[in-house]
Design a protein around this motif. Structure first.
Motif, PDB file in Angstrom:
ATOM      1  N   ALA A  35       0.835  -1.209   0.000  1.00 44.61           N
ATOM      2  CA  ALA A  35       0.000   0.000   0.000  1.00 44.61           C
ATOM      3  C   ALA A  35       0.869   1.258   0.000  1.00 44.61           C
ATOM      4  CB  ALA A  35      -0.939   0.000   1.201  1.00 44.61           C
ATOM      5  N   ASN A  36       2.011   1.206   0.681  1.00 42.42           N
ATOM      6  CA  ASN A  36       2.922   2.362   0.620  1.00 42.42           C
ATOM      7  C   ASN A  36       3.390   2.586  -0.813  1.00 42.42           C
ATOM      8  OD1 ASN A  36       2.754   2.953   3.304  1.00 42.42           O
ATOM      9  ND2 ASN A  36       4.725   2.017   3.877  1.00 42.42           N
ATOM     10  N   GLY A  37       3.616   1.488  -1.521  1.00 41.73           N
ATOM     11  CA  GLY A  37       4.033   1.588  -2.916  1.00 41.73           C
ATOM     12  C   GLY A  37       2.943   2.206  -3.778  1.00 41.73           C
ATOM     13  N   ASP A  39       0.485   4.070  -2.744  1.00 45.46           N
ATOM     14  CA  ASP A  39       0.335   5.477  -2.315  1.00 45.46           C
ATOM     15  C   ASP A  39       1.365   6.351  -3.023  1.00 45.46           C
ATOM     16  OD1 ASP A  39      -1.647   4.845  -0.565  1.00 45.46           O
ATOM     17  OD2 ASP A  39      -0.433   5.014   1.267  1.00 45.46           O
ATOM     18  N   ALA A  40       2.592   5.831  -3.091  1.00 42.82           N
ATOM     19  CA  ALA A  40       3.681   6.601  -3.704  1.00 42.82           C
ATOM     20  C   ALA A  40       3.381   6.850  -5.184  1.00 42.82           C
ATOM     21  CB  ALA A  40       5.004   5.853  -3.528  1.00 42.82           C
ATOM     22  N   ILE A  41       2.757   5.859  -5.833  1.00 42.28           N
ATOM     23  CA  ILE A  41       2.401   6.035  -7.251  1.00 42.28           C
ATOM     24  C   ILE A  41       1.307   7.093  -7.392  1.00 42.28           C
ATOM     25  CG2 ILE A  41       1.374   4.905  -9.264  1.00 42.28           C
ATOM     26  CD1 ILE A  41       2.779   2.304  -8.347  1.00 42.28           C
ATOM     27  N   GLU A  76       8.786  -3.426  -4.986  1.00 44.16           N
ATOM     28  CA  GLU A  76       9.329  -2.281  -5.706  1.00 44.16           C
ATOM     29  C   GLU A  76       8.218  -1.514  -6.410  1.00 44.16           C
ATOM     30  OE1 GLU A  76      12.324  -3.397  -8.527  1.00 44.16           O
ATOM     31  OE2 GLU A  76      12.945  -1.313  -8.838  1.00 44.16           O
ATOM     32  N   ASP A  77       8.247  -0.188  -6.274  1.00 39.29           N
ATOM     33  CA  ASP A  77       7.244   0.617  -6.967  1.00 39.29           C
ATOM     34  C   ASP A  77       7.934   1.652  -7.834  1.00 39.29           C
ATOM     35  OD1 ASP A  77       7.462   3.392  -5.637  1.00 39.29           O
ATOM     36  OD2 ASP A  77       7.242   2.079  -3.876  1.00 39.29           O
ATOM     37  N   ASN A  78       7.174   2.230  -8.788  1.00 36.73           N
ATOM     38  CA  ASN A  78       7.742   3.347  -9.542  1.00 36.73           C
ATOM     39  C   ASN A  78       6.950   4.621  -9.244  1.00 36.73           C
ATOM     40  OD1 ASN A  78       5.513   2.462 -10.897  1.00 36.73           O
ATOM     41  ND2 ASN A  78       6.535   2.105 -12.859  1.00 36.73           N
ATOM     42  N   GLY A 121       1.925   0.470   9.637  1.00 39.86           N
ATOM     43  CA  GLY A 121       2.695   0.948   8.496  1.00 39.86           C
ATOM     44  C   GLY A 121       3.996   0.224   8.243  1.00 39.86           C
ATOM     45  N   PHE A 122       4.947   1.002   7.820  1.00 42.57           N
ATOM     46  CA  PHE A 122       6.239   0.466   7.410  1.00 42.57           C
ATOM     47  C   PHE A 122       6.847  -0.447   8.471  1.00 42.57           C
ATOM     48  CE2 PHE A 122      10.868   0.934   7.637  1.00 42.57           C
ATOM     49  CZ  PHE A 122      11.222   0.391   6.420  1.00 42.57           C
ATOM     50  N   TYR A 123       6.707  -0.059   9.700  1.00 38.41           N
ATOM     51  CA  TYR A 123       7.349  -0.787  10.794  1.00 38.41           C
ATOM     52  C   TYR A 123       6.885  -2.234  10.885  1.00 38.41           C
ATOM     53  CZ  TYR A 123       9.683  -1.207  15.308  1.00 38.41           C
ATOM     54  OH  TYR A 123      10.511  -1.568  16.317  1.00 38.41           O
ATOM     55  N   GLY A 167      11.534   5.793  -7.893  1.00 38.69           N
ATOM     56  CA  GLY A 167      10.692   4.877  -7.115  1.00 38.69           C
ATOM     57  C   GLY A 167      11.431   4.273  -5.939  1.00 38.69           C
ATOM     58  N   THR A 168      10.807   3.296  -5.323  1.00 36.65           N
ATOM     59  CA  THR A 168      11.336   2.754  -4.081  1.00 36.65           C
ATOM     60  C   THR A 168      11.303   1.236  -4.102  1.00 36.65           C
ATOM     61  OG1 THR A 168      10.475   4.686  -2.895  1.00 36.65           O
ATOM     62  CG2 THR A 168      11.023   2.753  -1.558  1.00 36.65           C
ATOM     63  N   LYS A 169      12.354   0.648  -3.621  1.00 35.46           N
ATOM     64  CA  LYS A 169      12.383  -0.806  -3.471  1.00 35.46           C
ATOM     65  C   LYS A 169      12.663  -1.123  -2.009  1.00 35.46           C
ATOM     66  CE  LYS A 169      14.596  -4.941  -5.332  1.00 35.46           C
ATOM     67  NZ  LYS A 169      15.524  -5.450  -6.350  1.00 35.46           N
TER      68      LYS A 169
HETATM   69  P1  ADP Z   1       1.707   5.859   6.444  1.00 37.83           P
HETATM   70  O1  ADP Z   1       1.702   5.135   5.140  1.00 37.83           O
HETATM   71  O2  ADP Z   1       0.467   5.637   7.218  1.00 37.83           O
HETATM   72  O3  ADP Z   1       2.061   7.310   6.290  1.00 37.83           O
HETATM   73  P2  ADP Z   1       4.014   4.252   6.929  1.00 37.83           P
HETATM   74  O4  ADP Z   1       4.740   3.863   8.147  1.00 37.83           O
HETATM   75  O5  ADP Z   1       3.465   3.153   6.092  1.00 37.83           O
HETATM   76  O6  ADP Z   1       2.865   5.226   7.348  1.00 37.83           O
HETATM   77  O7  ADP Z   1       4.953   5.113   6.014  1.00 37.83           O
HETATM   78  C1  ADP Z   1       5.547   6.281   6.501  1.00 37.83           C
HETATM   79  C2  ADP Z   1       5.907   7.224   5.388  1.00 37.83           C
HETATM   80  O8  ADP Z   1       7.039   6.753   4.662  1.00 37.83           O
HETATM   81  C3  ADP Z   1       4.857   7.403   4.338  1.00 37.83           C
HETATM   82  O9  ADP Z   1       3.909   8.352   4.722  1.00 37.83           O
HETATM   83  C4  ADP Z   1       5.664   7.871   3.132  1.00 37.83           C
HETATM   84  O10 ADP Z   1       5.909   9.269   3.214  1.00 37.83           O
HETATM   85  C5  ADP Z   1       6.967   7.153   3.320  1.00 37.83           C
HETATM   86  N1  ADP Z   1       7.011   5.959   2.482  1.00 37.83           N
HETATM   87  C6  ADP Z   1       6.858   4.683   2.887  1.00 37.83           C
HETATM   88  N2  ADP Z   1       6.962   3.844   1.851  1.00 37.83           N
HETATM   89  C7  ADP Z   1       7.176   4.598   0.745  1.00 37.83           C
HETATM   90  C8  ADP Z   1       7.343   4.313  -0.662  1.00 37.83           C
HETATM   91  N3  ADP Z   1       7.308   3.060  -1.130  1.00 37.83           N
HETATM   92  N4  ADP Z   1       7.562   5.369  -1.499  1.00 37.83           N
HETATM   93  C9  ADP Z   1       7.575   6.611  -1.037  1.00 37.83           C
HETATM   94  N5  ADP Z   1       7.412   6.948   0.257  1.00 37.83           N
HETATM   95  C10 ADP Z   1       7.219   5.953   1.151  1.00 37.83           C
END
Ligand code: ADP
Ligand code: MG
Length: 613
Positions: A35-37, A39-41, A76-78, A121-123, A167-169
């Motif tokens: 979902a972070n990927g 969102d980034a797109i 990986e996202d672009n 999230g990411f954590y 993008g991000t991997k």
């Molecule tokens: P949230 O998505 O709820 O903001 P996360 O812990 O998932 O919380 O991510 C924290 C932040 O890290 C995101 O808001 C975003 O700014 C950045 N981030 C995480 N993954 C990506 C990604 N794949 N590409 C760009 N930014 C990212």
């Protein structure tokens, strides 16, 4: 040279806590990372739309890859990518503080569960990884590639790298204990569960152009109902619920104001009569799967349906008990209820024949809904139908022939008629109560069939909601009153009753006599409605008194020739005849006790011998 730093949140103790609490729900990490990927797109696309960055004419997508040898799972996202500063800010600071925040809320909620563990999230990827690397490159001109790495406990490094693509991997080094997440099949099923409707193509172990994405980026429920065909609804149902029986019908929810709600609720065919299959209502937030069957959002009885609901306005990083009391959530829940009731009443009016054919599949759901939700009851009460002894489906007023005064009509009229509660006879077991049914039919009476597990509760509920209007009596509960011909006084049959009692082996049962319209049956058992219900309720709730014998009466039919001869028999014959009559009556009500059965068999044997001579 790589920069090093300490993660500022005191997170040393976070991992073990997270691991313990979320043990059963580790799966969600993949949803969070993917979902972070996406969102980034989306962010990148927005910038392009605003002309802040050149439009990209390639395919926006997320690629997941599993490398068993290297023990890594990568996503990986672009999308928009991150600069070094952004990684510091959003990952090292926000992502980690977000997790701390989440834990605080989790703790406050007494560990009872944050919906779908949203907000971690990411954590959350640290639930399965011993180390995570991020390779990212921002969309900004002149941005340099950034490489970040941390074990998630306390320190991290960050340095430049030569990533060329925007993008991000995210590279997750999967912990030994979590090897299952290096299994392609496992990852595929996680994507199918959590990412099925995410808005950009998701590939697994992408090899080339022929690869098919695992997800559906434009799920049917997002479309305008006007543009959806029947076939599309059925197809979506099959794919989403893996049910190859077509649904009966469906409701497409689509609104933007005062809250956003999209989704499709399907009414499935009930597969087995005995056991009610639990449906599945999947909750999504902006095309991201949150959880199945969240009863705080979707009224519990609706969980018998199958459906998808996408509701971005539900606060998800809160505890379930908070959700329950949230006004917005209550509004959403009420709206769903209303839509369902509207659909059902609409079908009843527009296509009563179809409604009747669907009734067996709908009835348990509707009845449960009524019991659980008064609001729902008041909306659907006029469309509740019952099958009668002739197999016709009718509402209770249709069945009793008593029309409800229509709105605005003078309620005085027919007042006299409505004073007494109207008796409605019902059958709970068509086979088991066959003899009663025959007698009722012969007497020109009718009854409704109430044979689902919910009916006893529903009947009580109706009596309570419509106080004084109806009285439901099981077909064996009012035998004497229903079947008798003319009025009789107690003393008319006193001698017969006393003589019968004197020889009857069962001394507990009450004895009554009545002249029935039909002469065939010598006697029938009458079971008082109230005491029977009391026993049933106790049994249902596992209370004492569950097996208390219901209040039973044997009603002797004075129209029957054998009964008419009874008083002219000698003592021994009376004894035989009375008990035989009793056994026969008992048999058509329920099983005899073992001793009674034996006695009955003995009697029959002697009858057989006499007949042969
Ligand atoms: P949230 O998505 O709820 O903001 P996360 O812990 O998932 O919380 O991510 C924290 C932040 O890290 C995101 O808001 C975003 O700014 C950045 N981030 C995480 N993954 C990506 C990604 N794949 N590409 C760009 N930014 C990212
Ligand atoms: Mg996120």
């Amino acid at each position: 040279m790589a920069k090093q730093g300490n993660i500022q949140i005191s997170s040393e103790n976070m991992m073990p806590i997270i691991k313990k609490w979320l043990y059963s729900d580790k799966d969600i990490f993949l949803r969070e990372i993917v979902a972070n990927g996406t969102d980034a797109i989306t962010k990148y696309k927005k910038l392009a739309e605003m002309g802040e960055t050149p439009a990209f004419d390639g395919e926006f997508c997320v690629k997941i890859s599993v490398d068993k040898d290297a023990k890594t799972l990568s996503v990986e996202d672009n999308g928009i990518g991150m600069t070094e500063d952004e990684v510091e800010k959003y990952i090292t600071q926000i992502a980690f503080s977000g997790a701390a925040d989440f834990l605080a809320k989790y703790e406050k909620a007494g560990g009872e569960g944050i919906i779908g563990h949203f907000g971690l999230g990411f954590y959350s990827a640290y639930m399965v990884s011993e180390n995570i690397e991020i390779f990212t490159k921002s969309y900004r001109e002149d941005a340099k590639g950034v490489h970040w790495e941390s074990d998630g406990e306390s320190t991290y490094t960050i340095e430049e790298c030569d990533k060329t693509e925007r993008g991000t991997k995210i590279v997750m080094h999967i912990a030994d204990a979590e090897k299952e997440f290096l299994d392609e099949g496992r990852i595929r099923s996680l994507v199918e569960k959590y990412c099925a409707f995410m808005p950009y193509n998701i590939y697994l172990n992408f090899t080339g152009k022929d690869d098919k994405p695992l997800n559906e980026t434009q799920p049917l429920y997002l479309k305008n109902p006007k543009d959806c065909t029947k076939e599309e609804y059925k197809e979506f149902y099959r794919k989403t619920f893996h049910d190859y029986h077509d649904p009966l019908f469906w409701i497409h929810l689509n609104m933007d104001y005062p809250f956003r709600l999209k989704g499709i609720l399907y009414f499935p065919k009930v597969k087995s009569k005995v056991e009610l299959e639990r449906g599945k209502v999947k909750l999504y937030c902006n095309q991201v799967f949150i959880a199945d069957n969240i009863k705080e959002v979707i009224p519990e009885y609706l969980l018998l349906l199958n459906g998808v609901i996408d509701c971005p306005d539900i606060p998800l990083n809160v505890s379930r008990s908070f959700l329950q009391n949230d006004r917005q959530v209550q509004k959403i829940s009420r709206h769903i209820t209303k839509k369902v009731a509207d659909k059902l009443t609409g079908l009843f009016k527009e296509d009563p024949e179809k409604f009747k054919t669907c009734w067996n599949d709908l009835s348990v759901f509707i009845k449960l809904g009524c019991i659980k939700d008064e609001d729902f009851y008041s909306k659907v009460k006029d469309i509740i139908i019952f099958k009668d002894l002739n197999g016709e489906y009718k509402t209770i007023p249709e069945f009793t022939g008593k029309k409800e005064p229509a709105e605005g009509e003078d309620k005085q009229e027919g007042k006299e008629e409505n004073k007494e509660p109207c008796t409605v006879y019902y059958v709970s077991d068509e086979a088991g109560q066959a003899q009663y049914i025959t007698m009722f039919k012969n007497a020109g009476l009718n009854a409704i069939v109430c044979d689902t597990f919910i009916d006893p509760h529903f009947i009580s509920y109706l009596e309570y909601k419509e106080t004084g209007k109806y009285r439901f009596l099981r077909i064996d509960a009012d035998v004497d009153a229903a079947l008798k011909e003319g009025e009789s006084k107690e003393e008319d049959y006193k001698e017969l009753i006393d003589a019968f009692k004197a020889v009857l082996k069962n001394t507990k049962i009450a004895v009554k006599a009545e002249k029935f319209k039909n002469a065939d049956v010598p006697a029938i058992i009458n079971v008082a409605e109230f005491s029977r219900r009391f026993g049933e309720m106790n049994a249902f709730y596992g209370l004492a008194g569950a097996d208390a014998e219901a209040d039973m009466t044997i009603v002797i039919n004075t129209a029957n020739p054998a009964v008419q001869k009874f008083l002219s028999l000698d003592d021994e014959k009376r004894k035989f005849v009375a008990n035989q009559i009793y056994y026969m009556a008992m048999l058509s009500y329920k099983k005899l006790s073992p001793e009674e059965m034996q006695d009955f068999a003995q009697n029959n044997l002697s009858l057989l011998n006499q007949y042969i001579g």
